[in-house]
Design a protein around this motif. Structure first.
Motif, PDB file in Angstrom:
ATOM      1  N   LEU A 222       0.821  -1.210   0.000  1.00  0.00           N
ATOM      2  CA  LEU A 222       0.000   0.000   0.000  1.00  0.00           C
ATOM      3  C   LEU A 222       0.856   1.261   0.000  1.00  0.00           C
ATOM      4  O   LEU A 222       0.559   2.237  -0.701  1.00  0.00           O
ATOM      5  N   VAL A 223       1.930   1.252   0.784  1.00  0.00           N
ATOM      6  CA  VAL A 223       2.817   2.421   0.825  1.00  0.00           C
ATOM      7  C   VAL A 223       3.475   2.649  -0.528  1.00  0.00           C
ATOM      8  O   VAL A 223       3.488   3.777  -1.057  1.00  0.00           O
ATOM      9  N   VAL A 224       4.021   1.590  -1.111  1.00  0.00           N
ATOM     10  CA  VAL A 224       4.696   1.718  -2.409  1.00  0.00           C
ATOM     11  C   VAL A 224       3.705   2.151  -3.485  1.00  0.00           C
ATOM     12  O   VAL A 224       4.016   2.994  -4.335  1.00  0.00           O
ATOM     13  N   LEU A 225       2.490   1.588  -3.462  1.00  0.00           N
ATOM     14  CA  LEU A 225       1.487   1.970  -4.444  1.00  0.00           C
ATOM     15  C   LEU A 225       1.129   3.449  -4.299  1.00  0.00           C
ATOM     16  O   LEU A 225       1.042   4.181  -5.291  1.00  0.00           O
ATOM     17  N   ASN A 226       0.920   3.903  -3.060  1.00  0.00           N
ATOM     18  CA  ASN A 226       0.589   5.307  -2.831  1.00  0.00           C
ATOM     19  C   ASN A 226       1.693   6.241  -3.298  1.00  0.00           C
ATOM     20  O   ASN A 226       1.429   7.264  -3.938  1.00  0.00           O
ATOM     21  N   VAL A 227       2.937   5.894  -2.990  1.00  0.00           N
ATOM     22  CA  VAL A 227       4.059   6.745  -3.395  1.00  0.00           C
ATOM     23  C   VAL A 227       4.195   6.755  -4.915  1.00  0.00           C
ATOM     24  O   VAL A 227       4.405   7.798  -5.539  1.00  0.00           O
ATOM     25  N   GLY A 228       4.059   5.568  -5.533  1.00  0.00           N
ATOM     26  CA  GLY A 228       4.187   5.484  -6.982  1.00  0.00           C
ATOM     27  C   GLY A 228       3.102   6.239  -7.715  1.00  0.00           C
ATOM     28  O   GLY A 228       3.369   6.982  -8.662  1.00  0.00           O
ATOM     29  N   LEU A 229       1.849   6.091  -7.270  1.00  0.00           N
ATOM     30  CA  LEU A 229       0.754   6.796  -7.924  1.00  0.00           C
ATOM     31  C   LEU A 229       0.782   8.285  -7.611  1.00  0.00           C
ATOM     32  O   LEU A 229       0.446   9.111  -8.460  1.00  0.00           O
ATOM     33  N   ALA A 230       1.194   8.633  -6.399  1.00  0.00           N
ATOM     34  CA  ALA A 230       1.263  10.047  -6.042  1.00  0.00           C
ATOM     35  C   ALA A 230       2.331  10.768  -6.847  1.00  0.00           C
ATOM     36  O   ALA A 230       2.262  11.985  -7.031  1.00  0.00           O
ATOM     37  N   ALA A 231       3.312  10.012  -7.345  1.00  0.00           N
ATOM     38  CA  ALA A 231       4.362  10.640  -8.155  1.00  0.00           C
ATOM     39  C   ALA A 231       3.768  11.285  -9.395  1.00  0.00           C
ATOM     40  O   ALA A 231       4.201  12.349  -9.833  1.00  0.00           O
ATOM     41  N   GLY A 232       2.730  10.647  -9.944  1.00  0.00           N
ATOM     42  CA  GLY A 232       2.082  11.239 -11.102  1.00  0.00           C
ATOM     43  C   GLY A 232       1.346  12.515 -10.775  1.00  0.00           C
ATOM     44  O   GLY A 232       1.210  13.403 -11.609  1.00  0.00           O
ATOM     45  N   SER A 233       0.874  12.634  -9.515  1.00  0.00           N
ATOM     46  CA  SER A 233       0.131  13.840  -9.151  1.00  0.00           C
ATOM     47  C   SER A 233       1.026  15.057  -9.028  1.00  0.00           C
ATOM     48  O   SER A 233       0.537  16.186  -8.919  1.00  0.00           O
ATOM     49  N   GLU A 234       2.345  14.860  -9.039  1.00  0.00           N
ATOM     50  CA  GLU A 234       3.241  16.014  -9.049  1.00  0.00           C
ATOM     51  C   GLU A 234       3.028  16.858 -10.304  1.00  0.00           C
ATOM     52  O   GLU A 234       3.318  18.044 -10.332  1.00  0.00           O
ATOM     53  N   LEU A 235       2.480  16.227 -11.351  1.00  0.00           N
ATOM     54  CA  LEU A 235       2.187  16.972 -12.574  1.00  0.00           C
ATOM     55  C   LEU A 235       1.147  18.044 -12.315  1.00  0.00           C
ATOM     56  O   LEU A 235       1.096  19.056 -12.993  1.00  0.00           O
ATOM     57  N   GLY A 236       0.277  17.804 -11.309  1.00  0.00           N
ATOM     58  CA  GLY A 236      -0.786  18.751 -11.032  1.00  0.00           C
ATOM     59  C   GLY A 236      -0.313  20.018 -10.356  1.00  0.00           C
ATOM     60  O   GLY A 236      -1.104  20.919 -10.112  1.00  0.00           O
ATOM     61  N   ALA A 237       0.966  20.132 -10.054  1.00  0.00           N
ATOM     62  CA  ALA A 237       1.460  21.335  -9.388  1.00  0.00           C
ATOM     63  C   ALA A 237       1.575  22.507 -10.350  1.00  0.00           C
ATOM     64  O   ALA A 237       1.714  23.643  -9.943  1.00  0.00           O
ATOM     65  N   THR A 238       1.510  22.256 -11.655  1.00  0.00           N
ATOM     66  CA  THR A 238       1.628  23.336 -12.631  1.00  0.00           C
ATOM     67  C   THR A 238       0.254  23.865 -12.989  1.00  0.00           C
ATOM     68  O   THR A 238      -0.761  23.256 -12.690  1.00  0.00           O
ATOM     69  N   ASP A 239       0.225  25.011 -13.668  1.00  0.00           N
ATOM     70  CA  ASP A 239      -1.049  25.563 -14.099  1.00  0.00           C
ATOM     71  C   ASP A 239      -1.225  25.277 -15.587  1.00  0.00           C
ATOM     72  O   ASP A 239      -0.609  24.364 -16.132  1.00  0.00           O
ATOM     73  N   PHE A 240      -2.031  26.104 -16.247  1.00  0.00           N
ATOM     74  CA  PHE A 240      -2.318  25.846 -17.655  1.00  0.00           C
ATOM     75  C   PHE A 240      -1.356  26.563 -18.608  1.00  0.00           C
ATOM     76  O   PHE A 240      -1.671  26.805 -19.753  1.00  0.00           O
ATOM     77  N   TYR A 241      -0.187  26.913 -18.116  1.00  0.00           N
ATOM     78  CA  TYR A 241       0.807  27.569 -18.953  1.00  0.00           C
ATOM     79  C   TYR A 241       2.063  26.696 -19.030  1.00  0.00           C
ATOM     80  O   TYR A 241       2.388  25.965 -18.110  1.00  0.00           O
ATOM     81  N   GLY A 242       2.785  26.829 -20.102  1.00  0.00           N
ATOM     82  CA  GLY A 242       4.122  26.238 -20.192  1.00  0.00           C
ATOM     83  C   GLY A 242       4.129  24.752 -20.462  1.00  0.00           C
ATOM     84  O   GLY A 242       3.125  24.102 -20.624  1.00  0.00           O
ATOM     85  N   GLU A 243       5.353  24.224 -20.511  1.00  0.00           N
ATOM     86  CA  GLU A 243       5.544  22.803 -20.787  1.00  0.00           C
ATOM     87  C   GLU A 243       5.469  21.998 -19.490  1.00  0.00           C
ATOM     88  O   GLU A 243       5.746  22.481 -18.415  1.00  0.00           O
ATOM     89  N   ARG A 244       5.161  20.716 -19.643  1.00  0.00           N
ATOM     90  CA  ARG A 244       5.096  19.832 -18.483  1.00  0.00           C
ATOM     91  C   ARG A 244       5.975  18.622 -18.715  1.00  0.00           C
ATOM     92  O   ARG A 244       6.009  18.075 -19.806  1.00  0.00           O
ATOM     93  N   LEU A 473      -8.251  29.709 -21.961  1.00  0.00           N
ATOM     94  CA  LEU A 473      -7.704  28.717 -21.035  1.00  0.00           C
ATOM     95  C   LEU A 473      -8.792  28.119 -20.144  1.00  0.00           C
ATOM     96  O   LEU A 473      -8.749  26.936 -19.805  1.00  0.00           O
ATOM     97  N   MET A 474      -9.777  28.937 -19.784  1.00  0.00           N
ATOM     98  CA  MET A 474     -10.858  28.408 -18.948  1.00  0.00           C
ATOM     99  C   MET A 474     -11.717  27.424 -19.719  1.00  0.00           C
ATOM    100  O   MET A 474     -12.191  26.418 -19.161  1.00  0.00           O
ATOM    101  N   GLU A 475     -11.919  27.674 -21.010  1.00  0.00           N
ATOM    102  CA  GLU A 475     -12.667  26.718 -21.829  1.00  0.00           C
ATOM    103  C   GLU A 475     -11.942  25.384 -21.907  1.00  0.00           C
ATOM    104  O   GLU A 475     -12.569  24.320 -21.869  1.00  0.00           O
TER     105      GLU A 475
END
Length: 512
Positions: A222-244, A473-475
Motif C-alpha cells: 500500500l505504501v509503495v502503491l501510494n508513493v508510486g501513484l502520487a508521483a504522477g500527481s506532481e504533474l498537477g502542481a503546474t497551471d495551464f501555462y508552459g511545458e510539463r 484557457l478556462m474553456e
C-alpha cells in the motif's frame, strides 16, 4: 464460532447507540486532521521559517505522511482488535492520536511536526475499522447496516470538512498550533465518556495469532502503491501555462513493485493458518462484488473532490489574476462547494443503512450508483461559467448516490466475516476505498495534464487565444474537467454491473 460480542446480561449494561455516538466523535476528530493541515500549511512554513521555493516538497510530507500512516494502520489494527478486544485497541488508537496531536502542536521544527503527524495517523486510521467491528459486535443484524452507514458518513464528512474547519479557525485565530491543541480537550472528553460506555464490553478470548508476514507485505504494498501513484500527481502542481514533464522515472517501477508485493501477499495468505485477511471472503460473490463497488466509490469520490477545487481555483485565478486575496476566496468557495457533496453523502448514509436492513444490499447499491451516475453525467457539461447553484445541486445529487452505497457495501463485507474476523474485514472496507481514491487522483492528473496540453496546442490558432486568453484557457480547463467526470461515470457503471450481480437479498442473520 460463537460471537464474542455480548451475552444477554451484558447487553443490558451497554447502550449501542450511545457507544456509536461516542466512537463517532473520535472518528470525526481523526478524519478532520487528515486534511486540516492543508489550510494551515502556508502559516506553518512561515512560522517554522521554511523556504517556499526549496522546502515546499518536504513540507508536503505533513499531508502525505499522515495519509500513508493512516493507510498502514488500517491494515493491521482491525485484526489486532479481533485478537485482543475492541475496547483495548480502540483506546490505544485514541491515546496514540492524542499524543501525536500534542507533538504536532508543540513541534519546534518541520521534522518533529511530520513525526507527530505520523503518530496521529497511526491512531486515527485504526479507529475507523475498530469502530466498525465494534458496531458489528454490539448491534443486531437488522440495526448493523444503519450503524455502519453512520460511521462511514462521519468518517467521510470529517476528512472532507477538514479544509473548511481549518480555514475557519485560521481565519479567526491565525494560529495553526491551536488546530492541534484543540484535539486534546475534545479527545480527552471522548476518551472518558467512551471508557464509561465500553466498560462492560467483554474482551473475547484470543483466537489464532497475528499474521506478521501478511501485515508487512500488505502495508509495504500500500505504501509503495501510494508513493508510486502520487508521483504522477506532481504533474498537477503546474497551471495551464508552459511545458510539463512526464511522470518521474520511479513512478512506473514503484507501481510494478506494489503489484508484486500484493501478489506475494496473496500467496502468503493462502498458506497462513491465521491470515490477516481471510481470502475466502473474495470467493463469495456478494463480498467480491461489494469490494469492487467499494473501490469504484473511492475512485469516483476522488474525481469529484479533486475536480471541484481545480475548477474553482482555475476560474478565479484566470479571471482575477491581480486580486491578492483570490487564493483565500477560492479556498473558501471550494470548501463550501465540496460540502454539497460530502454533507449529502453523510446524510444519505443513514437511509442507505435502513434500506439495507429492510431490502438487502442490492437495492440501495443500485439506487445509489444510479443517482451518482446521473450526477457525474450532468457535471460533464460544466462550462466556463457554471454557476455555484448548478454545481451545488449536481454535487448534492452525486453525494446522495454515493452516500446510499456506503452502508450496504460495508455491511456485506462485515456480515461475511465471523466474529473473530470482523476487525480485519472492516479494515478491508476502508483500505479498498482509499486505494480507489489514490488510483482516481493519479489517473485524473495524468489524463488531465495530457489532455489540456493537447487542447492548448490544437487551439493555438483560435482567435480567442489572442483576444481573451483567460477565457480560452478556462474553456480548455472546463473541457478537461468535464472529460474527467466521465471517468467517475464509468466507475458508477462498473459498480452498477457489480451491484446487479449481487443476490437480491443479502441481509444475513448470521451472528458470528
Amino acid at each position: 464460532m460463537k460471537n464474542p460480542a455480548l451475552t444477554n446480561v451484558e447487553t443490558r449494561t451497554v447502550d449501542p447507540r450511545l457507544t456509536l455516538a461516542l466512537v463517532c466523535l473520535a472518528i470525526f476528530i481523526g478524519a478532520v486532521d487528515l486534511t486540516v493541515i492543508s489550510a494551515a500549511l502556508p502559516k506553518v512554513m512561515i512560522d517554522l521559517r521554511l523556504a517556499l521555493d526549496t522546502e515546499l516538497n518536504r513540507a508536503s510530507w505533513a499531508v502525505s505522511g499522515y495519509l500513508l500512516a493512516y493507510t498502514v494502520s488500517i491494515t493491521f489494527m482491525g485484526r489486532l482488535s479481533d485478537l485482543f478486544g475492541r475496547r483495548k485497541v480502540y483506546f490505544l488508537c485514541l491515546i496514540t492520536f492524542l499524543v501525536g496531536s500534542a507533538v504536532v502542536a508543540a513541534a519546534p521544527n518541520l521534522t518533529i511536526l511530520i513525526v507527530g503527524r505520523v503518530i496521529q495517523a497511526l491512531g486515527a486510521g485504526a479507529m475507523v475499522p475498530v469502530s466498525m467491528a465494534l458496531v458489528g459486535d454490539l448491534f443486531s443484524v437488522g440495526q448493523r447496516a444503519a450503524a455502519l452507514g453512520v460511521i462511514g458518513a462521519v468518517d467521510t464528512a470529517g476528512w472532507m470538512v477538514g479544509h473548511l474547519y481549518g480555514g475557519v479557525l485560521m481565519r479567526l485565530f491565525d494560529d495553526w498550533r491551536l488546530l492541534f491543541w484543540l484535539n486534546l480537550p475534545i479527545g480527552a472528553v471522548a476518551l472518558g465518556l467512551t471508557w464509561y460506555a465500553l466498560r462492560n464490553v467483554p474482551t473475547p478470548p484470543r483466537v489464532g495469532s497475528f499474521d506478521w508476514p501478511g501485515t508487512v507485505l500488505l502495508s509495504a504494498g500500500l505504501v509503495v502503491l501510494n508513493v508510486g501513484l502520487a508521483a504522477g500527481s506532481e504533474l498537477g502542481a503546474t497551471d495551464f501555462y508552459g511545458e510539463r514533464l512526464g511522470p518521474p522515472p520511479y513512478a512506473g517501477p514503484l507501481v510494478g513493485l506494489a503489484l508484486m508485493l500484493f501478489a506475494l501477499f496473496v500467496w502468503v495468505e493462502r498458506r497462513s493458518a491465521d491470515p490477516l485477511i481471510g481470502l475466502e471472503l473474495f470467493t463469495r460473490r456478494d463480498t467480491a462484488m461489494a469490494c469492487i463497488i467499494n473501490v469504484m466509490v473511492g475512485f469516483g469520490l476522488a474525481i469529484a473532490i479533486t475536480n471541484v477545487p481545480l475548477y474553482i481555483n482555475t476560474r478565479l485565478l484566470l479571471y482575477h489574476p491581480t486580486d491578492s486575496d483570490i487564493l483565500r476566496i477560492a479556498a473558501w468557495d471550494a470548501g463550501w462547494m465540496l460540502s454539497a457533496l460530502t454533507l449529502t453523502m453523510a446524510v444519505a448514509a443513514l437511509p442507505g443503512g435502513l434500506l439495507t436492513a429492510r431490502f438487502g444490499a442490492r437495492l440501495p447499491t443500485i439506487l445509489g450508483l444510479g443517482l451518482a451516475l446521473v450526477g457525474y453525467l450532468l457535471m460533464t457539461f460544466w462550462g466556463p461559467e457554471a454557476t455555484y447553484l448548478r454545481m451545488g445541486l449536481e454535487l448534492a445529487l452525486t453525494g446522495i448516490g454515493l452516500g446510499l452505497v456506503i452502508a450496504p457495501v460495508a455491511d456485506t463485507v462485515v456480515a461475511a466475516a465471523g466474529g473473530d474476523q470482523r476487525g480485519a474485514a472492516s479494515a478491508l472496507v476502508i483500505a479498498l476505498r482509499l486505494v480507489g481514491m489514490t488510483v482516481g487522483v493519479a489517473l485524473l492528473t495524468l489524463w488531465g495534464v495530457h489532455r489540456q496540453d493537447v487542447l492548448r496546442r490544437a487551439g493555438a490558432d483560435n482567435p480567442l487565444a489572442m483576444t481573451d486568453p483567460a477565457r480560452f484557457l478556462m474553456e480548455i480547463a472546463a473541457n478537461v474537467i468535464g472529460e474527467t467526470f466521465l471517468f467517475g461515470a464509468a466507475a458508477c457503471v462498473i459498480g452498477l454491473v457489480a451491484g446487479w450481480l449481487m443476490r437480491r437479498w443479502v441481509v444475513t442473520h448470521h451472528t458470528g
